[in-house]
Design a protein around this motif. Structure first.
Motif, PDB file in Angstrom:
ATOM      1  N   ALA A  91      69.160 -35.771 -17.979  1.00  0.00           N
ATOM      2  CA  ALA A  91      67.910 -35.150 -18.409  1.00  0.00           C
ATOM      3  C   ALA A  91      66.737 -36.050 -18.047  1.00  0.00           C
ATOM      4  O   ALA A  91      66.729 -37.233 -18.402  1.00  0.00           O
ATOM      5  CB  ALA A  91      67.930 -34.908 -19.921  1.00  0.00           C
ATOM      6  N   THR A  92      65.767 -35.514 -17.354  1.00  0.00           N
ATOM      7  CA  THR A  92      64.562 -36.264 -17.027  1.00  0.00           C
ATOM      8  C   THR A  92      63.346 -35.600 -17.686  1.00  0.00           C
ATOM      9  O   THR A  92      63.417 -34.474 -18.174  1.00  0.00           O
ATOM     10  CB  THR A  92      64.308 -36.338 -15.509  1.00  0.00           C
ATOM     11  N   ASN A  93      62.220 -36.324 -17.650  1.00  0.00           N
ATOM     12  CA  ASN A  93      60.966 -35.698 -18.039  1.00  0.00           C
ATOM     13  C   ASN A  93      60.246 -35.225 -16.769  1.00  0.00           C
ATOM     14  O   ASN A  93      60.897 -34.918 -15.765  1.00  0.00           O
ATOM     15  CB  ASN A  93      60.115 -36.647 -18.906  1.00  0.00           C
ATOM     16  N   GLU A  94      58.924 -35.184 -16.803  1.00  0.00           N
ATOM     17  CA  GLU A  94      58.189 -34.706 -15.623  1.00  0.00           C
ATOM     18  C   GLU A  94      58.362 -35.614 -14.412  1.00  0.00           C
ATOM     19  O   GLU A  94      58.149 -35.167 -13.272  1.00  0.00           O
ATOM     20  CB  GLU A  94      56.701 -34.565 -15.957  1.00  0.00           C
ATOM     21  N   ASN A  95      58.730 -36.863 -14.622  1.00  0.00           N
ATOM     22  CA  ASN A  95      59.054 -37.762 -13.507  1.00  0.00           C
ATOM     23  C   ASN A  95      60.512 -37.515 -13.112  1.00  0.00           C
ATOM     24  O   ASN A  95      61.418 -38.223 -13.518  1.00  0.00           O
ATOM     25  CB  ASN A  95      58.813 -39.213 -13.937  1.00  0.00           C
ATOM     26  N   ASN A  96      60.697 -36.487 -12.306  1.00  0.00           N
ATOM     27  CA  ASN A  96      62.016 -35.885 -12.130  1.00  0.00           C
ATOM     28  C   ASN A  96      62.696 -36.253 -10.813  1.00  0.00           C
ATOM     29  O   ASN A  96      63.373 -35.434 -10.189  1.00  0.00           O
ATOM     30  CB  ASN A  96      61.903 -34.363 -12.235  1.00  0.00           C
ATOM     31  N   VAL A  97      62.522 -37.510 -10.393  1.00  0.00           N
ATOM     32  CA  VAL A  97      63.126 -37.962  -9.137  1.00  0.00           C
ATOM     33  C   VAL A  97      64.636 -37.751  -9.133  1.00  0.00           C
ATOM     34  O   VAL A  97      65.215 -37.267  -8.147  1.00  0.00           O
ATOM     35  CB  VAL A  97      62.786 -39.448  -8.902  1.00  0.00           C
ATOM     36  N   LEU A  98      65.287 -38.098 -10.246  1.00  0.00           N
ATOM     37  CA  LEU A  98      66.749 -37.989 -10.308  1.00  0.00           C
ATOM     38  C   LEU A  98      67.198 -36.537 -10.365  1.00  0.00           C
ATOM     39  O   LEU A  98      68.170 -36.141  -9.713  1.00  0.00           O
ATOM     40  CB  LEU A  98      67.271 -38.768 -11.509  1.00  0.00           C
ATOM     41  N   ASP A  99      66.513 -35.721 -11.156  1.00  0.00           N
ATOM     42  CA  ASP A  99      66.841 -34.300 -11.212  1.00  0.00           C
ATOM     43  C   ASP A  99      66.706 -33.671  -9.830  1.00  0.00           C
ATOM     44  O   ASP A  99      67.538 -32.861  -9.404  1.00  0.00           O
ATOM     45  CB  ASP A  99      65.919 -33.612 -12.227  1.00  0.00           C
ATOM     46  N   GLU A 100      65.678 -34.048  -9.107  1.00  0.00           N
ATOM     47  CA  GLU A 100      65.479 -33.527  -7.752  1.00  0.00           C
ATOM     48  C   GLU A 100      66.665 -33.874  -6.861  1.00  0.00           C
ATOM     49  O   GLU A 100      67.132 -33.026  -6.086  1.00  0.00           O
ATOM     50  CB  GLU A 100      64.192 -34.096  -7.171  1.00  0.00           C
ATOM     51  N   PHE A 101      67.181 -35.108  -6.969  1.00  0.00           N
ATOM     52  CA  PHE A 101      68.319 -35.470  -6.128  1.00  0.00           C
ATOM     53  C   PHE A 101      69.544 -34.620  -6.459  1.00  0.00           C
ATOM     54  O   PHE A 101      70.215 -34.091  -5.548  1.00  0.00           O
ATOM     55  CB  PHE A 101      68.693 -36.942  -6.281  1.00  0.00           C
ATOM     56  N   PHE A 102      69.867 -34.479  -7.741  1.00  0.00           N
ATOM     57  CA  PHE A 102      71.089 -33.750  -8.093  1.00  0.00           C
ATOM     58  C   PHE A 102      70.971 -32.260  -7.810  1.00  0.00           C
ATOM     59  O   PHE A 102      71.985 -31.576  -7.658  1.00  0.00           O
ATOM     60  CB  PHE A 102      71.456 -34.016  -9.557  1.00  0.00           C
ATOM     61  N   ARG A 103      69.760 -31.754  -7.680  1.00  0.00           N
ATOM     62  CA  ARG A 103      69.581 -30.354  -7.299  1.00  0.00           C
ATOM     63  C   ARG A 103      69.533 -30.161  -5.786  1.00  0.00           C
ATOM     64  O   ARG A 103      70.006 -29.139  -5.280  1.00  0.00           O
ATOM     65  CB  ARG A 103      68.294 -29.793  -7.916  1.00  0.00           C
ATOM     66  N   THR A 104      68.968 -31.139  -5.052  1.00  0.00           N
ATOM     67  CA  THR A 104      68.690 -30.927  -3.632  1.00  0.00           C
ATOM     68  C   THR A 104      69.388 -31.896  -2.697  1.00  0.00           C
ATOM     69  O   THR A 104      69.487 -31.618  -1.494  1.00  0.00           O
ATOM     70  CB  THR A 104      67.169 -31.047  -3.364  1.00  0.00           C
ATOM     71  N   GLY A 105      69.811 -33.053  -3.190  1.00  0.00           N
ATOM     72  CA  GLY A 105      70.389 -34.075  -2.318  1.00  0.00           C
ATOM     73  C   GLY A 105      69.372 -35.012  -1.714  1.00  0.00           C
ATOM     74  O   GLY A 105      69.732 -35.924  -0.957  1.00  0.00           O
ATOM     75  N   VAL A 106      68.094 -34.824  -2.034  1.00  0.00           N
ATOM     76  CA  VAL A 106      67.024 -35.681  -1.513  1.00  0.00           C
ATOM     77  C   VAL A 106      66.586 -36.635  -2.617  1.00  0.00           C
ATOM     78  O   VAL A 106      66.219 -36.207  -3.719  1.00  0.00           O
ATOM     79  CB  VAL A 106      65.823 -34.857  -1.024  1.00  0.00           C
TER      80      VAL A 106
END
Length: 480
Positions: free
Chosen positions: A286-301
């Motif tokens: 779970a991330t907040n608005e600083n969602n670098v990690l969430d972005e990776f697990f959703r997109t691979g980037v």
């Protein structure tokens, strides 16, 4: 057990635990991991019995014994008993669980000296440092960075200990008033609080720059307490096992964990526990608005953000856009290929600010092989979740824990017990609690007079040479 860097090449013989716990960051810029993960799958009935008869410290000793073979067993047992007990954490369970509603659990990790989950590992690290430094007859200058809770947990764990100085960097003006008071009120010549003109990632970059200057690091005995230190992470594995024991009735039953995440250390410990054979179905980040990690697990980037792009939020301990511990997971994800990891983190991030694994076989099999999923939360979500949990369960949670509850209840169907890891007591984030509940959070007696105490903090620019000069000055004038 030997330890290698995430950037090691094949044939690296590794180093023993007591060497790497004092070193922190590896000389090649990577992070240490064991050469292999010990397996506990067949020992789950034994671990359950140990929990029932010897409690948290006994469970911790049993798990840590799998990773540490260069400290005599009785010494290690004593270290665990001094770190994890009811006097320090307020209850015999140390990390008790509570069911909020059917299938949704909260693991309380914030009853230690600084009211944050960081105490769970930091109390052990303080004991380990003092033990090993005394055994070697040397001293250490700990240089760390904090977005809020690591700093106070480290300082409370290290203050008064022999052979240790602490230099803790904080992002100026980015912590809550309580967090600032908790840290800056410490009056100890061996502890130096440093307010850096920047965000947490700037502080973290300065710490890494000092550690990467190998000559300076050796000359001034620089050590680390951030979760780049393997001992911090392995200590956190223990409460995953403790939570699993408490919420399950059989040794085959799976659980899922939802973990509020900024620097990836807390959930990386869950990854290690799962690799060891703990029956974890999903690790929900779970991330907040600083969602670098969430972005990776959703997109691979994986795209790091600049200081200007790092948002200031109401869950400030997660206002992080460069997740140091993420490199440990990527090392495992890529089959422990140190050369690829060095290219991703040492070259691609430096040159272009991101790397892309979206088209790789490893990323496509991420959920199946490693059990990860993710989600994010906003300020409005946090406020609504704090209010909902209070109204429905009579439990007050802090904003970071609210990020976890929000993601847990909106992302993952509750097919197995879902355990949200608590991160801090609400008192540390009073403004958000007032907004959500129109009431003040309870102030534990130990913190009742923090605001009235004088502050001890040094302002510093984002300059590694200025930091080094401050360290040299303090070392020459503050014996330990």
């Amino acid at each position: 057990m030997r330890y290698i860097s995430t950037r090691s090449l094949p044939g690296d013989p590794g180093a023993p635990f007591c060497d790497i716990v004092l070193e922190g960051l590896a000389p090649d810029g990577g992070l240490y991991l064991p050469v292999s993960y010990p397996q506990i799958g067949e020992r789950l009935p034994e671990l359950r019995r140990i929990w029932e008869t010897e409690g948290y410290a006994g469970l911790g000793f049993t798990i840590l014994s799998e990773f540490i073979d260069d400290i005599p067993a009785e010494d290690l047992r004593g270290i665990c008993q001094r770190a994890w007990n009811a006097d320090v954490f307020g209850s015999p369970e140390v990390a008790p669980v509570e069911e909020l509603r059917d299938g949704l659990w909260l693991c309380h990790l914030s009853n230690g000296p600084t009211a944050a989950f960081k105490d769970m590992a930091m109390q052990l690290l303080g004991q380990l440092f003092e033990y090993e430094l005394g055994r070697r007859g040397r001293e250490m200058n700990i240089v760390g960075a904090t977005s809020g809770d690591t700093g106070s947990a480290a300082e409370y764990a290290m203050r008064g200990r022999q052979h240790i100085r602490v230099f803790m960097l904080t992002p100026k003006g980015r912590m809550t008033p309580f967090q600032q008071a908790q840290m800056f009120s410490i009056d100890d010549p061996a502890i130096t609080n440093i307010a850096v003109d920047g965000v947490f990632d700037d502080c973290q970059d300065l710490v890494k720059a000092v550690s990467n200057d190998l000559a300076f690091k050796a000359e001034h005995s620089i050590g680390a307490v951030n979760s780049i230190n393997w001992a911090r992470l392995v200590a956190q594995v223990v409460y995953y096992v403790a939570a699993w024991v408490q919420v399950t009735g059989s040794d085959e039953q799976e659980v899922s964990f939802c973990v509020p995440s900024g620097n990836f250390g807390n959930i990386c410990a869950g990854h290690v526990a799962r690799q060891m054979g703990l029956p974890i179905r999903t690790l929900l980040l779970a991330t907040n608005e600083n969602n670098v990690l969430d972005e990776f697990f959703r997109t691979g980037v994986y795209r790091v953000r600049s200081s200007d792009e790092t948002l200031e939020t109401s869950s400030p301990s997660m206002d992080i856009s460069k997740a140091s511990n993420f490199e440990r997971f990527v090392f495992d994800l890529l089959g422990r290929d140190g050369e690829r990891v060095a290219d991703l983190f040492g070259v691609q991030l430096a040159q272009q600010g991101f790397f892309d694994l979206s088209e790789t076989d490893e990323f496509r099999s991420l959920q199946e092989d490693f059990g990860f999923a993710s989600g994010s939360s906003t300020h409005a979500d946090r406020v609504a979740t704090i209010q909902q949990v209070w109204d429905e369960c009579g439990v007050m949670i802090d904003p970071h824990t609210a990020d976890g509850v929000k993601v847990a209840t909106s992302t993952e169907p509750v097919e197995v017990p879902m355990v949200v890891l608590e991160t801090a007591l609400p008192v540390k984030f009073a403004a958000t609690i007032r907004e959500a509940l129109d009431r003040e959070p309870e102030v534990p007696a130990a913190f009742a007079h923090l605001d009235a105490l004088p502050r001890h903090v040094v302002d510093l620019p984002k300059d590694v040479e200025a930091l080094k000069a401050l360290i040299v000055s303090k070392v020459s004038t503050s014996p330990v």
